[in-house]
Design a protein around this motif. Structure first.
Motif, PDB file in Angstrom:
ATOM      1  N   SER A 164       0.851  -1.192   0.000  1.00 58.13           N
ATOM      2  CA  SER A 164       0.000   0.000   0.000  1.00 58.13           C
ATOM      3  C   SER A 164       0.886   1.240   0.000  1.00 58.13           C
ATOM      4  O   SER A 164       2.098   1.143  -0.192  1.00 58.13           O
ATOM      5  N   ASN A 165       0.283   2.393   0.223  1.00 55.75           N
ATOM      6  CA  ASN A 165       1.108   3.600   0.279  1.00 55.75           C
ATOM      7  C   ASN A 165       1.840   3.688   1.625  1.00 55.75           C
ATOM      8  O   ASN A 165       1.524   2.972   2.580  1.00 55.75           O
ATOM      9  N   TYR A 166       2.808   4.565   1.692  1.00 57.91           N
ATOM     10  CA  TYR A 166       3.662   4.691   2.873  1.00 57.91           C
ATOM     11  C   TYR A 166       2.856   4.981   4.142  1.00 57.91           C
ATOM     12  O   TYR A 166       3.109   4.416   5.214  1.00 57.91           O
ATOM     13  N   GLU A 167       1.869   5.876   4.036  1.00 58.22           N
ATOM     14  CA  GLU A 167       1.094   6.275   5.212  1.00 58.22           C
ATOM     15  C   GLU A 167       0.291   5.099   5.773  1.00 58.22           C
ATOM     16  O   GLU A 167       0.154   4.947   6.989  1.00 58.22           O
ATOM     17  N   ILE A 168      -0.252   4.272   4.887  1.00 58.28           N
ATOM     18  CA  ILE A 168      -1.066   3.136   5.353  1.00 58.28           C
ATOM     19  C   ILE A 168      -0.180   2.040   5.954  1.00 58.28           C
ATOM     20  O   ILE A 168      -0.506   1.469   6.994  1.00 58.28           O
TER      21      ILE A 168
END
Ligand code: NI
Ligand code: MN
Length: 227
Positions: free
Chosen positions: A72-76
């Motif tokens: 997923s993306n870095y934040e998730i």
């Protein structure tokens, strides 16, 4: 040949080259997915498009149940780490990552992305998943965008998963156009009929796609397909 098991909304269990992938886990809170036995779901990889509840509600539990790598993306993935689950791969748009012999490229999506508590969940994305003989585009939640033509330039898609429910994402008209943009002649519809805002007319959807020479598949929740 890939196997597809529809778990409702934007959640699919895919088997490509023998590798099991789950997209956007949202099963237990989905009133339309009561026929899915959650404990039977296995995964090597979980792909998450953005942070909205209807895409990550079961992420922590399914990750723990399966031990899958979460892409997923870095934040998730950072948020997931704070929930105690570290087996993940942070990515961002335009990047690709190879896992279990499959290639995942993160594509643009036009949408928003926040966690259920309202905090920032990075930017929304889609993924192109490439196997030996299959190449699938999982669009996540998105509006129609010219960026989808870049997918057609780079990949020869065997299938696309496109949101068709309107209101929060593309409706059927734009999604049919998106199929042409990304070069998919076969589409599995997602993100429709789960709740009131996104109910669609199935026949109208089939006709709109048909008019653009695209085969639209609308499996019932729990259906299994081999494509
Ligand atoms: Ni969303
Ligand atoms: Mn959504």
């Amino acid at each position: 040949m890939a196997k597809i098991w529809y778990l409702g909304h934007s959640c699919f269990h895919l088997e490509i080259d023998g590798i099991q992938i789950v997209t956007d886990p949202f099963i237990k809170p989905n009133p339309k997915a009561g026929n899915i036995d959650f404990t039977s779901i296995k995964a090597d990889i979980i792909v998450v498009s953005h942070g909205h509840g209807d895409h990550i509600a079961d992420l922590v539990e399914l990750a723990n149940q399966t031990g899958a790598e979460v892409i997923s993306n870095y934040e998730i993935t950072t948020w997931l780490e704070k929930q105690g689950y570290a087996k993940s791969r942070p990515m961002n748009h335009g990047g690709a990552h190879e896992s279990h012999g499959l290639r995942f490229k993160m594509t643009n999506a036009i949408h928003s992305s926040s966690f259920p508590d309202g905090s920032f969940a990075g930017n929304p994305a889609g993924f192109v998943i490439q196997g030996k003989n299959d190449c699938m585009y999982f669009a996540g939640d998105t509006a129609l965008t010219y960026d989808m033509k870049l997918i057609n330039e780079e990949f020869d898609l065997s299938l696309a998963f496109l949101p068709i429910g309107d209101n929060f994402t593309m409706g059927i008209e734009d999604a049919a156009k998106a199929a042409n943009f990304c070069g998919a002649s076969r589409v599995v519809g997602m993100h429709y009929d789960t709740f009131g805002f996104i109910e669609i007319d199935h026949n109208e959807a089939l006709n709109k796609f048909n008019a653009r020479d695209v085969e639209l598949l609308l499996p019932a929740v729990g259906d299994k397909l081999e494509l």
